[in-house]
Write a protein that holds these residues in place. Structure first.
Motif, short mmCIF file in Angstrom:
data_model
loop_
_atom_site.label_atom_id
_atom_site.label_comp_id
_atom_site.label_asym_id
_atom_site.label_seq_id
_atom_site.Cartn_x
_atom_site.Cartn_y
_atom_site.Cartn_z
N ALA A 1 0.75 -1.27 0.07
CA ALA A 1 0.05 -0.07 0.01
C ALA A 1 0.98 1.24 -0.05
CB ALA A 1 -0.67 0.05 1.06
N ILE B 1 2.27 1.86 -3.37
CA ILE B 1 1.21 2.51 -4.14
C ILE B 1 1.26 3.91 -4.21
CG2 ILE B 1 -1.24 2.41 -4.79
CD1 ILE B 1 -1.22 -0.48 -4.62
N GLU B 2 1.23 4.49 -2.79
CA GLU B 2 0.98 5.82 -2.40
C GLU B 2 2.16 6.41 -3.24
OE1 GLU B 2 0.61 6.09 1.72
OE2 GLU B 2 -1.28 5.21 1.86
N ARG C 1 6.56 1.06 -8.37
CA ARG C 1 5.91 -0.25 -8.83
C ARG C 1 7.00 -1.33 -8.26
NH1 ARG C 1 2.24 -0.08 -13.17
NH2 ARG C 1 1.61 2.01 -13.69
N TRP D 1 6.59 -2.28 -4.92
CA TRP D 1 5.43 -3.01 -4.74
C TRP D 1 5.58 -4.36 -4.91
CZ3 TRP D 1 2.68 -6.00 -7.64
CH2 TRP D 1 1.27 -6.59 -7.24
N ASP E 1 -1.59 -1.55 -15.01
CA ASP E 1 -2.18 -0.63 -14.17
C ASP E 1 -1.66 -0.53 -12.84
OD1 ASP E 1 -4.01 0.25 -16.19
OD2 ASP E 1 -5.55 -1.20 -15.62
N MET E 2 -1.60 0.36 -12.10
CA MET E 2 -1.17 0.24 -10.64
C MET E 2 -2.04 -0.68 -9.89
SD MET E 2 1.14 1.68 -8.95
CE MET E 2 1.82 3.19 -9.39
N VAL F 1 -3.76 -1.58 -7.40
CA VAL F 1 -4.63 -1.25 -6.34
C VAL F 1 -5.58 -2.33 -5.77
CG1 VAL F 1 -6.28 0.55 -5.38
CG2 VAL F 1 -4.28 1.29 -6.82
N ARG F 2 -6.07 -2.96 -6.87
CA ARG F 2 -7.11 -3.89 -6.64
C ARG F 2 -6.28 -5.23 -6.01
NH1 ARG F 2 -11.65 -4.97 -4.73
NH2 ARG F 2 -10.68 -6.61 -3.71
N SER F 3 -5.07 -5.55 -6.72
CA SER F 3 -4.40 -6.57 -6.02
C SER F 3 -4.00 -6.52 -4.56
CB SER F 3 -3.19 -6.81 -6.83
OG SER F 3 -2.30 -7.95 -6.56
N THR F 4 -3.58 -5.28 -4.09
CA THR F 4 -3.41 -5.01 -2.78
C THR F 4 -4.44 -5.26 -1.84
OG1 THR F 4 -1.40 -3.42 -3.53
CG2 THR F 4 -2.24 -3.26 -1.16
N GLN F 5 -5.71 -4.73 -2.19
CA GLN F 5 -6.92 -5.06 -1.60
C GLN F 5 -7.11 -6.50 -1.51
OE1 GLN F 5 -8.38 -2.75 0.18
NE2 GLN F 5 -9.72 -4.24 1.14
#
Length: 223
Positions: A118, A121-122, A126, A129, A172-173, A175-179
């Motif tokens: 997370a 990403i902020e 990449r 991450w 894409d960044m 974000v969904r994967s991290t969630q």
């Protein structure tokens, strides 16, 4: 030379060469003779030879008699097969861990890796991450009790690493994967093994589809 010293030198040569390959400092198609590689590492040929045999078993290089060794290319077909296997095995490993009712302390390295994702990403980083994501998956597999499954999955991680790093700037960044990681962890902590199995299977399927879609555009490229 004591066997322990010889084994240590082989392990050192193996790890150094593997990192050169995974980081693409020895890119796909790179070819060198055994003496050239030994000189590059500042080591004798014996540990280098044994390290190369291990790397060939890992699916990272091809040993060519009388010509040395060649770093294998990333092939679309190989990655499709690898992700089919990962999508079958990794959810089972995660479900098995959930079924063991792990404590928060046991899962803490995974929570830390997720927070690092997370934060990356902020920061728009990449590569940071990807390092945290890789740590998450390797630490998770390390918690699984089935050592044979773990060994197979770790080998597949290494084989897929170069493809993941190649496609990372084109994604894409994540974000969904991290969630996804956060939600899976919470279900693991709750001991919901069947939910974890389904969520992890979906997570791996989405990741595979994204990576393979990108690789398909470069199917004729040796990279």
């Amino acid at each position: 030379m004591p066997d322990s010293v010889k084994e240590s030198r082989v392990d050192n040569a193996y790890e150094r060469l593997k990192q050169e390959i995974l980081s693409n400092r020895m890119p796909a198609g790179f070819q060198a003779t055994e003496p050239e590689i030994a000189l590059m590492l500042g080591m004798s040929r014996t540990p280098v030879r044994e390290a190369l045999i291990r790397l060939e078993a890992d699916g990272l290089v091809q040993i060519i008699p009388r010509r040395g060794v060649r770093v294998l290319p990333i092939r679309f077909e190989d990655m499709r097969e690898i992700y089919q296997i990962l999508t079958a095995l990794e959810p089972e490993a995660a479900a098995s861990i959930a079924a063991s009712k792990p404590s928060r302390e046991t899962l803490e390295p995974l929570y830390v890796a997720t927070e690092d994702m997370a934060r990356a990403i902020e920061d728009g980083d990449r590569e940071a991450w990807a390092r945290a994501d890789d740590r998450f998956h390797r630490d998770l597999i390390g918690l699984n009790a089935n050592k044979r499954l773990n060994s197979m999955v770790m080998t597949l991680f290494d084989q897929a690493h170069r493809a993941r790093m190649f496609t990372l700037p084109l994604r894409d960044m994540p974000v969904r994967s991290t969630q996804d990681h956060r939600e899976i962890l919470d279900e693991m902590l709750a001991g919901n093994s069947e939910t974890v199995r389904k969520m992890f299977h979906s997570h791996r399927t989405c990741a595979a589809e994204e990576l393979l879609t990108i690789l398909d555009k470069f199917r004729q490229t040796q990279f």
